[in-house]
Design a protein around this motif. Structure first.
Motif, PDB file in Angstrom:
ATOM      1  N   HIS A 125       0.845  -1.197   0.000  1.00 41.12           N
ATOM      2  CA  HIS A 125       0.000   0.000   0.000  1.00 41.12           C
ATOM      3  C   HIS A 125       0.881   1.247   0.000  1.00 41.12           C
ATOM      4  O   HIS A 125       2.054   1.192   0.340  1.00 41.12           O
ATOM      5  CB  HIS A 125      -0.954   0.016   1.203  1.00 41.12           C
ATOM      6  CG  HIS A 125      -0.249   0.145   2.512  1.00 41.12           C
ATOM      7  ND1 HIS A 125       0.078   1.365   3.050  1.00 41.12           N
ATOM      8  CD2 HIS A 125       0.216  -0.789   3.376  1.00 41.12           C
ATOM      9  CE1 HIS A 125       0.714   1.173   4.204  1.00 41.12           C
ATOM     10  NE2 HIS A 125       0.809  -0.125   4.420  1.00 41.12           N
ATOM     11  N   ASN A 126       0.285   2.380  -0.378  1.00 42.35           N
ATOM     12  CA  ASN A 126       1.027   3.644  -0.429  1.00 42.35           C
ATOM     13  C   ASN A 126       0.447   4.663   0.556  1.00 42.35           C
ATOM     14  O   ASN A 126       0.356   5.852   0.245  1.00 42.35           O
ATOM     15  CB  ASN A 126       1.052   4.210  -1.845  1.00 42.35           C
ATOM     16  CG  ASN A 126      -0.303   4.736  -2.290  1.00 42.35           C
ATOM     17  OD1 ASN A 126      -1.339   4.199  -1.918  1.00 42.35           O
ATOM     18  ND2 ASN A 126      -0.293   5.780  -3.087  1.00 42.35           N
ATOM     19  N   LEU A 127       0.090   4.229   1.755  1.00 42.03           N
ATOM     20  CA  LEU A 127      -0.545   5.100   2.746  1.00 42.03           C
ATOM     21  C   LEU A 127       0.278   6.354   3.036  1.00 42.03           C
ATOM     22  O   LEU A 127      -0.246   7.471   3.003  1.00 42.03           O
ATOM     23  CB  LEU A 127      -0.814   4.328   4.038  1.00 42.03           C
ATOM     24  CG  LEU A 127      -1.409   5.142   5.184  1.00 42.03           C
ATOM     25  CD1 LEU A 127      -2.755   5.737   4.791  1.00 42.03           C
ATOM     26  CD2 LEU A 127      -1.538   4.285   6.438  1.00 42.03           C
ATOM     27  N   LYS A 128       1.560   6.201   3.314  1.00 44.29           N
ATOM     28  CA  LYS A 128       2.382   7.374   3.642  1.00 44.29           C
ATOM     29  C   LYS A 128       2.396   8.380   2.503  1.00 44.29           C
ATOM     30  O   LYS A 128       2.233   9.585   2.713  1.00 44.29           O
ATOM     31  CB  LYS A 128       3.814   6.960   3.995  1.00 44.29           C
ATOM     32  CG  LYS A 128       3.949   6.339   5.346  1.00 44.29           C
ATOM     33  CD  LYS A 128       5.403   6.008   5.642  1.00 44.29           C
ATOM     34  CE  LYS A 128       5.529   5.271   6.962  1.00 44.29           C
ATOM     35  NZ  LYS A 128       6.916   4.862   7.210  1.00 44.29           N
ATOM     36  N   ALA A 135       0.186   8.764   0.078  1.00 47.81           N
ATOM     37  CA  ALA A 135      -1.142   9.343  -0.100  1.00 47.81           C
ATOM     38  C   ALA A 135      -1.436  10.382   0.981  1.00 47.81           C
ATOM     39  O   ALA A 135      -2.085  11.396   0.705  1.00 47.81           O
ATOM     40  CB  ALA A 135      -2.195   8.243  -0.085  1.00 47.81           C
ATOM     41  N   GLN A 136      -0.966  10.148   2.205  1.00 46.54           N
ATOM     42  CA  GLN A 136      -1.182  11.117   3.275  1.00 46.54           C
ATOM     43  C   GLN A 136      -0.325  12.371   3.072  1.00 46.54           C
ATOM     44  O   GLN A 136      -0.766  13.478   3.365  1.00 46.54           O
ATOM     45  CB  GLN A 136      -0.872  10.495   4.633  1.00 46.54           C
ATOM     46  CG  GLN A 136      -1.920   9.520   5.085  1.00 46.54           C
ATOM     47  CD  GLN A 136      -1.566   8.837   6.397  1.00 46.54           C
ATOM     48  OE1 GLN A 136      -0.396   8.695   6.754  1.00 46.54           O
ATOM     49  NE2 GLN A 136      -2.581   8.391   7.118  1.00 46.54           N
ATOM     50  N   TYR A 153      -4.843   6.763  -2.252  1.00 50.93           N
ATOM     51  CA  TYR A 153      -4.413   5.684  -1.362  1.00 50.93           C
ATOM     52  C   TYR A 153      -4.881   4.377  -1.981  1.00 50.93           C
ATOM     53  O   TYR A 153      -6.068   4.109  -2.082  1.00 50.93           O
ATOM     54  CB  TYR A 153      -4.990   5.902   0.030  1.00 50.93           C
ATOM     55  CG  TYR A 153      -4.705   4.818   1.046  1.00 50.93           C
ATOM     56  CD1 TYR A 153      -3.631   3.945   0.930  1.00 50.93           C
ATOM     57  CD2 TYR A 153      -5.531   4.680   2.159  1.00 50.93           C
ATOM     58  CE1 TYR A 153      -3.378   2.973   1.869  1.00 50.93           C
ATOM     59  CE2 TYR A 153      -5.286   3.704   3.117  1.00 50.93           C
ATOM     60  CZ  TYR A 153      -4.211   2.859   2.963  1.00 50.93           C
ATOM     61  OH  TYR A 153      -3.965   1.891   3.897  1.00 50.93           O
ATOM     62  N   HIS A 213      -4.039  -0.017  -2.790  1.00 42.16           N
ATOM     63  CA  HIS A 213      -3.464  -1.294  -2.366  1.00 42.16           C
ATOM     64  C   HIS A 213      -3.071  -2.070  -3.608  1.00 42.16           C
ATOM     65  O   HIS A 213      -3.731  -1.986  -4.645  1.00 42.16           O
ATOM     66  CB  HIS A 213      -4.484  -2.101  -1.566  1.00 42.16           C
ATOM     67  CG  HIS A 213      -4.905  -1.434  -0.305  1.00 42.16           C
ATOM     68  ND1 HIS A 213      -4.349  -1.726   0.913  1.00 42.16           N
ATOM     69  CD2 HIS A 213      -5.837  -0.474  -0.075  1.00 42.16           C
ATOM     70  CE1 HIS A 213      -4.919  -0.988   1.854  1.00 42.16           C
ATOM     71  NE2 HIS A 213      -5.833  -0.208   1.268  1.00 42.16           N
ATOM     72  N   TYR A 269      -8.672   0.890  -4.707  1.00 47.83           N
ATOM     73  CA  TYR A 269      -8.688   2.132  -3.930  1.00 47.83           C
ATOM     74  C   TYR A 269      -9.101   1.817  -2.509  1.00 47.83           C
ATOM     75  O   TYR A 269     -10.045   1.053  -2.280  1.00 47.83           O
ATOM     76  CB  TYR A 269      -9.679   3.127  -4.527  1.00 47.83           C
ATOM     77  CG  TYR A 269      -9.328   3.563  -5.919  1.00 47.83           C
ATOM     78  CD1 TYR A 269      -8.263   4.430  -6.146  1.00 47.83           C
ATOM     79  CD2 TYR A 269     -10.063   3.117  -7.011  1.00 47.83           C
ATOM     80  CE1 TYR A 269      -7.942   4.836  -7.433  1.00 47.83           C
ATOM     81  CE2 TYR A 269      -9.750   3.520  -8.291  1.00 47.83           C
ATOM     82  CZ  TYR A 269      -8.691   4.373  -8.496  1.00 47.83           C
ATOM     83  OH  TYR A 269      -8.373   4.769  -9.769  1.00 47.83           O
ATOM     84  N   ASP A 270      -8.414   2.406  -1.546  1.00 45.91           N
ATOM     85  CA  ASP A 270      -8.746   2.162  -0.151  1.00 45.91           C
ATOM     86  C   ASP A 270     -10.099   2.750   0.225  1.00 45.91           C
ATOM     87  O   ASP A 270     -10.856   2.123   0.952  1.00 45.91           O
ATOM     88  CB  ASP A 270      -7.665   2.754   0.760  1.00 45.91           C
ATOM     89  CG  ASP A 270      -7.905   2.400   2.212  1.00 45.91           C
ATOM     90  OD1 ASP A 270      -7.604   1.248   2.588  1.00 45.91           O
ATOM     91  OD2 ASP A 270      -8.430   3.264   2.954  1.00 45.91           O
ATOM     92  N   TYR A 271     -10.428   3.927  -0.283  1.00 44.47           N
ATOM     93  CA  TYR A 271     -11.620   4.634   0.188  1.00 44.47           C
ATOM     94  C   TYR A 271     -12.922   3.913  -0.128  1.00 44.47           C
ATOM     95  O   TYR A 271     -13.893   4.044   0.598  1.00 44.47           O
ATOM     96  CB  TYR A 271     -11.662   6.077  -0.333  1.00 44.47           C
ATOM     97  CG  TYR A 271     -12.049   6.218  -1.784  1.00 44.47           C
ATOM     98  CD1 TYR A 271     -13.366   6.483  -2.151  1.00 44.47           C
ATOM     99  CD2 TYR A 271     -11.103   6.123  -2.790  1.00 44.47           C
ATOM    100  CE1 TYR A 271     -13.720   6.629  -3.478  1.00 44.47           C
ATOM    101  CE2 TYR A 271     -11.442   6.269  -4.107  1.00 44.47           C
ATOM    102  CZ  TYR A 271     -12.761   6.524  -4.448  1.00 44.47           C
ATOM    103  OH  TYR A 271     -13.097   6.668  -5.770  1.00 44.47           O
ATOM    104  N   CYS A 295       2.452  -4.218   3.483  1.00 41.45           N
ATOM    105  CA  CYS A 295       1.402  -4.089   4.492  1.00 41.45           C
ATOM    106  C   CYS A 295       1.465  -5.287   5.430  1.00 41.45           C
ATOM    107  O   CYS A 295       1.580  -6.428   4.978  1.00 41.45           O
ATOM    108  CB  CYS A 295       0.036  -4.026   3.822  1.00 41.45           C
ATOM    109  SG  CYS A 295      -1.318  -3.729   4.958  1.00 41.45           S
TER     110      CYS A 295
END
Length: 160
Positions: A15-18, A20-21, A29, A31, A48-50, A148
């Motif tokens: 995942h690319n959480l950092k 995207a934040q 964001y 996966h 997409y996470d959302y 992840c």
């Protein structure tokens, strides 16, 4: 090259959480899950996470290029072949890219670059139409995925 070592690094949930934040207006964001299905086929899903929407599912095959120190990642989107990615071993993992001038089944020029390590999966994919206009990808830089350590949501991993 040892294709098992390559797969050991590739397989898993990324995942690319950092990213995207830090850059929400530039990077969604998402996966990226690399796995082997019940029939032994290498597959990947991106979502997409959302909203959990899967926007890309592909089938892959890893070919060990005996004596050349590379592996080729062959990819199909449904039954349409995508340009091959050639990976070479690097100090901490693998570097992969399409061959120069690669074209997909729709005739679009494709350029992909990947850096894969134990904890990171960096991918920069771009495509141009026959007028030279970029139709996917970004000038902002690659997607930066991290491995992840949490489980994958059931809704994404369950067959539909």
């Amino acid at each position: 090259m040892d294709q098992d070592a390559f797969l050991d690094l590739l397989l898993g949930h990324w995942h690319n959480l950092k990213q995207a934040q830090m850059y929400p207006s530039s990077y969604a964001y998402i996966h990226y899950w690399w796995y082997v299905d019940d029939e032994g086929t290498l597959r990947s899903k991106q979502w997409y996470d959302y909203n959990g929407e899967i926007y890309r599912q592909r089938r892959h095959e890893v070919i060990d290029n005996q004596g050349v120190s590379t592996v080729t990642l062959k990819t199909w989107d449904n039954d349409e072949p995508m340009p091959d990615l050639i990976f070479t071993e690097a100090e901490f993992g693998y570097h992969g890219s399409t061959v120069p001038g690669a074209v997909n089944g729709k005739g679009y020029k494709v350029e992909s670059k990947i850096v894969l390590t134990k904890e990171s999966f960096e991918t920069d994919d771009k495509g141009w139409n026959d007028q030279g206009k970029m139709i996917w990808g970004t000038h902002k830089g690659p997607f930066l995925f991290e491995r992840c350590t949490k489980s994958i949501p059931t809704t994404v991993s369950s067959p539909k």
